[in-house]
Design a protein around this motif. Structure first.
Motif, mmCIF file in Angstrom:
data_model
loop_
_atom_site.group_PDB
_atom_site.id
_atom_site.type_symbol
_atom_site.label_atom_id
_atom_site.label_comp_id
_atom_site.label_asym_id
_atom_site.label_seq_id
_atom_site.Cartn_x
_atom_site.Cartn_y
_atom_site.Cartn_z
ATOM 1 N N MET A 24 0.833 -1.204 0.000
ATOM 2 C CA MET A 24 0.000 0.000 0.000
ATOM 3 C C MET A 24 0.866 1.252 0.000
ATOM 4 N N ARG A 25 1.945 1.250 0.735
ATOM 5 C CA ARG A 25 2.816 2.427 0.779
ATOM 6 C C ARG A 25 3.498 2.665 -0.558
ATOM 7 N N ALA A 26 3.740 1.593 -1.288
ATOM 8 C CA ALA A 26 4.413 1.731 -2.579
ATOM 9 C C ALA A 26 3.448 2.083 -3.704
ATOM 10 N N HIS A 27 2.179 1.672 -3.588
ATOM 11 C CA HIS A 27 1.228 1.833 -4.694
ATOM 12 C C HIS A 27 0.040 2.735 -4.379
ATOM 13 N N GLY A 28 -0.324 2.845 -3.112
ATOM 14 C CA GLY A 28 -1.397 3.741 -2.722
ATOM 15 C C GLY A 28 -2.789 3.155 -2.776
ATOM 16 N N ALA A 29 -3.004 2.089 -3.534
ATOM 17 C CA ALA A 29 -4.336 1.495 -3.674
ATOM 18 C C ALA A 29 -4.192 0.026 -4.069
ATOM 19 N N TRP A 30 -5.252 -0.730 -3.777
ATOM 20 C CA TRP A 30 -5.280 -2.143 -4.186
ATOM 21 C C TRP A 30 -6.704 -2.544 -4.493
ATOM 22 N N GLN A 31 -6.846 -3.325 -5.555
ATOM 23 C CA GLN A 31 -8.136 -3.852 -5.966
ATOM 24 C C GLN A 31 -7.987 -5.348 -6.175
ATOM 25 N N ASP A 32 -8.869 -6.105 -5.586
ATOM 26 C CA ASP A 32 -8.794 -7.561 -5.672
ATOM 27 C C ASP A 32 -9.023 -7.991 -7.123
ATOM 28 N N PRO A 33 -8.038 -8.604 -7.781
ATOM 29 C CA PRO A 33 -8.203 -8.970 -9.193
ATOM 30 C C PRO A 33 -9.245 -10.052 -9.431
ATOM 31 N N ARG A 34 -9.704 -10.704 -8.362
ATOM 32 C CA ARG A 34 -10.708 -11.756 -8.515
ATOM 33 C C ARG A 34 -12.118 -11.193 -8.620
ATOM 34 N N LYS A 35 -12.302 -9.946 -8.248
ATOM 35 C CA LYS A 35 -13.648 -9.370 -8.222
ATOM 36 C C LYS A 35 -14.030 -8.830 -9.588
ATOM 37 N N ARG A 36 -15.319 -8.871 -9.871
ATOM 38 C CA ARG A 36 -15.849 -8.420 -11.147
ATOM 39 C C ARG A 36 -16.861 -7.301 -10.916
ATOM 40 N N PRO A 37 -17.164 -6.520 -11.940
ATOM 41 C CA PRO A 37 -18.132 -5.431 -11.773
ATOM 42 C C PRO A 37 -19.464 -5.927 -11.233
ATOM 43 N N HIS A 38 -20.112 -5.097 -10.451
ATOM 44 C CA HIS A 38 -21.332 -5.459 -9.734
ATOM 45 C C HIS A 38 -22.549 -5.302 -10.643
ATOM 46 N N TYR A 39 -22.613 -6.133 -11.689
ATOM 47 C CA TYR A 39 -23.753 -6.138 -12.606
ATOM 48 C C TYR A 39 -24.756 -7.216 -12.178
ATOM 49 N N LEU A 40 -26.019 -6.933 -12.344
ATOM 50 C CA LEU A 40 -27.122 -7.873 -12.148
ATOM 51 C C LEU A 40 -27.001 -8.698 -10.867
ATOM 52 N N PRO A 41 -26.730 -8.071 -9.739
ATOM 53 C CA PRO A 41 -26.587 -8.868 -8.508
ATOM 54 C C PRO A 41 -27.876 -9.577 -8.114
ATOM 55 N N TYR A 42 -29.001 -9.018 -8.486
ATOM 56 C CA TYR A 42 -30.289 -9.600 -8.095
ATOM 57 C C TYR A 42 -30.588 -10.898 -8.836
ATOM 58 N N GLU A 43 -29.924 -11.134 -9.960
ATOM 59 C CA GLU A 43 -30.183 -12.352 -10.732
ATOM 60 C C GLU A 43 -29.373 -13.553 -10.255
ATOM 61 N N ARG A 44 -28.434 -13.321 -9.335
ATOM 62 C CA ARG A 44 -27.586 -14.438 -8.914
ATOM 63 C C ARG A 44 -28.410 -15.574 -8.306
ATOM 64 N N ARG A 45 -28.156 -16.816 -8.774
ATOM 65 C CA ARG A 45 -28.844 -17.985 -8.238
ATOM 66 C C ARG A 45 -28.285 -18.322 -6.859
#
Length: 841
Positions: free
Chosen positions: A569-590
């Protein structure tokens, strides 16, 4: 007073001098001179430049930044391309960070009042003395059995974890914020409708049509740079059309393809009229609406039938032909269309209903949660499940507080875990003795200048019977610090630590680090140093919740989930989990078999329940059966989009107030009667280079915008015999509304200003920026009114040698004549509804 001090000594005292010329008293330092304490050498520097990633806090957007530092001195600030929200862009406020860090009128040492409160006479004290007095006061209150009598008021807080920890450890719920002055109505409208978030995130970059209801995203939106850059990319790559409805020609309106100058508070009526067109002409996504909404499409069409474009034109001023055309264009672009709204639509007496109507407009065209459509994310900040706060965690307070409960407004705290406190009313409550406050801490919040009815706030803060002890922590001296007993010098965002993130505009959450880019100047400290020390001195068990010795130790634990931890974090300032995907259609998840194990289905509604809610004891809904498939759904009680909300109707009944379960247009009472020739609606706005009280001390930004004349339509001015630059008196009135405090239509106050004539404002409106009108904080912040001549870090600063060239420029405090005006439903401050009379001088 200064007989024993030489002029050279005065230039070494680490505090401010005051505004005697304005009749506001003089800030005097009545004890010893001190040696200058800069941590940098002015002038030319040599050596290698170090690039330090961090996060901006010149506004609430919290963009990632790179600080260029040489030999311990900050040179420049640029954007951090590794920040997934801002992606390397920053605005003028962010660039101006060095001018705040090295402001010659910063607070650098603790001060204690001598003489009467507000007299402006101070002596410098040590941190030991400050800690001892504050801890003794707070310990006595806590041991009295009434911890709720200690209250903390904050402004824009990016250190929520440490504030929450300290208050909970102390045991007080008396904590109030700016929420009701900013976004309460909008958040309540979204929570009512979709349940799982209080923040909408249009997928602007992938959209083809953006319908903007009064949101000034190019200048002052909470998502500012991340939103603005995505808007421009949508225009470039998708040929997206941007249509803005706003009462003033802002920079956002100027950047739009079309701008409609509408009467304040009519946004919801226009949205309902567009819904009328979409329903009547069959332009809706009826299948989606009937599947995912808890109210039949045909019945909603009946509901909006009376909201015709002609009716909307008569009240808003937007042509009926345009309403029809825009509605058709919006529906034709679905699902890659979206709305955006903010204070222009919701900071009204009817703002909750306005934003409900706008939200459901999206449901009609079936764009919710879809690429390019109206989206959201459950995490408005970082993922607290992935990044849990380091333990031990103190329990929540068990005592009650009028400040925290805000029971007069049914939706103020209607949702578990969503604190929506009605801050604008608190000083009136204190004056009326509804809430006893034995000690008040104000932090990063100049409410004595920035709050509605600021004159009332100043009167209460000055009254030592109402508030026996007040200590203030901020970067600069201010109207609020002027009325404190002890002033603590706070580090700037460039000198402190924070974990931070903002609503993810890319629909994937992330986490960021704010870290010191230079050593703190003088004796400034951050809350992360002050609160643990106060907890140890107060004792009584508080200290066990602050086991770490340094902020670095604390953040080592906090960022453990990041590969590489704090070092990354000190070297880059931010982190995003590469496993996560955009939060589209969450209500349709089975729902999985594991999730469904042990569940039961309510046959009439299809809602799937499993277990009970540990907070309410009620059955816990986990999903809904849609066409025979168990899906997650929305997180509302019905697990659908709640076009009709029984929840809010019941909340209203409990508070003896009626809240319509459907989106409606609720006319603003004081706007519905005929206006006299000299009566106008006063609205408020922010300049693109300013943000509340945080930028007034920036010489670079104040030089760009340092005045706030009243904008007036040229036709209106002609009727009143006014010309460009004429002086006028603006007199404000409280609303005629029995549902708000002092809603008797009485006169509140007056100010004198000049007029700026323009076609870029509605004929029934007078627009004034609330970014000006300072009386304390030094000559930069106050345009020379505060004749401070004592620089905080020594005589070497060229900024302290002379007054700014714009000294004396017009600068008026709009909030002095802004009435306390909470929306009766949620408590949101109605910033754009005040009726004023103007008189040529």
């Amino acid at each position: 007073m200064f007989d024993d001090l030489t002029r050279r000594d005065l230039f070494r005292i680490g505090a401010l001098a005051g505004a005697a010329a304005a009749g506001l008293g003089t800030i005097e330092i009545v004890n010893q001179a001190v040696e200058p304490g800069p941590r940098f050498t002015p002038g030319k520097t040599t050596g290698a430049v170090t690039r330090v990633p961090s996060m901006c806090q010149m506004c609430t957007t919290a963009c990632g930044i790179i600080a260029n530092v040489r030999e311990g001195r900050l040179l420049t600030i640029e954007g951090n391309p590794e920040d997934p929200n801002s992606r390397g862009s920053i605005c003028a406020k962010g660039v101006a960070g060095p001018s705040v860090l090295y402001d010659p009128y910063r607070l650098l040492y603790p001060l204690k009042r001598v003489g009467r409160r507000g007299e402006g006479r101070w002596r410098r004290i040590s941190w030991e003395e400050a800690y001892d007095e504050i801890a003794d006061r707070l310990r006595a209150i806590r041991e009295s059995g009434h911890p709720e009598e200690f209250a903390l008021q904050q402004g824009r807080n990016r250190s929520k974890d440490i504030v929450r920890r300290f208050l909970n450890a102390y045991g007080t719920p008396s904590h109030f914020t700016h929420r009701a002055l900013c976004s309460l109505n909008r958040r309540a409208a979204i929570l009512t409708t979709i349940g799982e978030s209080d923040w909408d995130l249009g997928d602007f970059e992938n959209s083809r049509y953006i319908l903007n209801f009064g949101c000034n995203w190019a200048e002052a939106h909470q998502g500012h740079i991340p939103v603005a850059t995505r808007m421009m990319r949508a225009r470039e790559h998708n040929n997206a059309k941007i249509v803005t409805l706003e009462s003033r020609l802002s920079n956002t309106a100027a950047l739009s393809d079309e701008w409609f100058c509408v009467k304040p508070g009519t946004d919801g009526l226009i949205a309902l009229a567009m819904s009328n067109v979409i329903c009547a002409e069959g332009l809706w996504d009826k299948e989606w609406f009937d599947t995912w909404c808890n109210y039949p499409a045909d019945k909603y069409a009946e509901h909006v039938r009376s909201y015709t474009p002609e009716r909307a034109e008569a009240e808003s001023g937007m042509p009926a032909t345009a309403i029809r055309r825009i509605a058709r264009e919006f529906a034709a672009a679905a699902p890659r269309c979206t709305t955006i709204c903010n204070r222009g639509s919701h900071a009204h007496r009817n703002g909750f209903y306005n934003d409900r109507a706008i939200t459901v407009l999206n449901a009609l065209v079936g764009n919710m949660g879809k690429a390019g459509g109206w989206c959201w994310h459950p995490n408005a900040e970082w993922d607290d499940k992935q990044f849990p706060e380091p333990g031990p965690i103190p329990p929540k307070p068990t005592v009650r507080s009028v400040i925290a409960d805000a029971k007069d407004w049914p939706l103020a705290n209607a949702w578990q875990g969503r604190e929506m406190k009605v801050g604008e009313i608190v000083y009136l409550w204190i004056k009326e003795r509804r809430q006893r406050v034995s000690a008040l801490m104000t932090y990063n919040c100049d409410q004595a200048w920035a709050w509605p009815e600021a004159n009332l706030v100043r009167d209460v803060l000055a009254d030592e019977e109402l508030i026996p002890f007040h200590f203030c922590m901020d970067v600069m001296y201010s109207e609020t610090a002027h009325l404190a007993d002890i002033v603590l010098p706070w580090t700037t965002y460039l000198e402190r630590w924070d974990i931070d993130a903002r609503p993810p505009q890319g629909l994937v959450d992330y986490v960021g680090l704010r870290q010191p880019v230079v050593r703190p100047l003088g004796e400034t400290k951050d809350l992360r140093e002050v609160f643990p020390e106060l907890a140890r001195r107060i004792g009584g068990g508080m200290e066990r919740y602050f086991p770490w010795q340094t902020p670095e130790e604390y953040f080592e634990e906090y960022f453990r989930a990041v590969p590489g931890g704090l070092s990354h974090m000190r070297a880059h300032g931010a982190w995003q989990d590469p496993r996560k995907r955009p939060h589209y259609l969450p209500y349709e998840r089975r729902l999985s078999d594991e999730e469904l194990a042990g569940s039961e289905i309510d046959e009439p509604t299809g809602v799937i329940y499993k277990g009970t809610d540990p907070k309410t004891g009620e059955r816990q809904a986990i999903g809904i059966l849609i066409n025979g498939i168990a899906r997650r759904g929305f997180t509302t009680p019905s697990r659908k989009v709640e076009v009709s909300s029984t929840f809010i109707a019941v909340k209203g009944e409990q508070a003896d107030k009626r809240i319509d379960p459907l989106p409606i247009y609720d006319p603003i009472p004081s706007h519905s009667r005929p206006f006299a020739a000299d009566e106008l609606i006063m609205i408020s706005f922010k300049w693109n280079v300013h943000n509340a009280h945080r930028t007034g001390q920036s010489k670079w930004l104040q030089e760009i915008v340092h005045s706030n004349p009243a904008w007036l339509n040229t036709a209106t001015a002609a009727q009143l015999g006014l010309s460009e630059g004429d002086w006028i008196e603006v007199t404000s009135f409280r609303p005629h509304d029995p549902h708000v405090p002092h809603g008797d239509g009485s006169e509140l106050g007056s100010l004198r200003t000049r007029v700026h004539l323009t076609e870029g404002v509605h004929p029934s409106v007078i627009a004034i920026s609330h970014n000006s009108g300072r009386s304390h904080g030094g000559p930069i912040a106050t345009n020379g009114r505060d004749q401070a001549r004592i620089p905080a870090y020594g005589p070497a600063s060229h900024d302290a040698k002379e007054q700014p060239w714009w000294a004396g420029a017009l600068s008026v405090p709009q909030n002095d004549i802004m009435p306390i005006y909470p929306d009766p439903v949620s408590g949101q401050q109605a910033y754009h509804d005040t009726i004023v009379r103007i008189r040529k001088l």
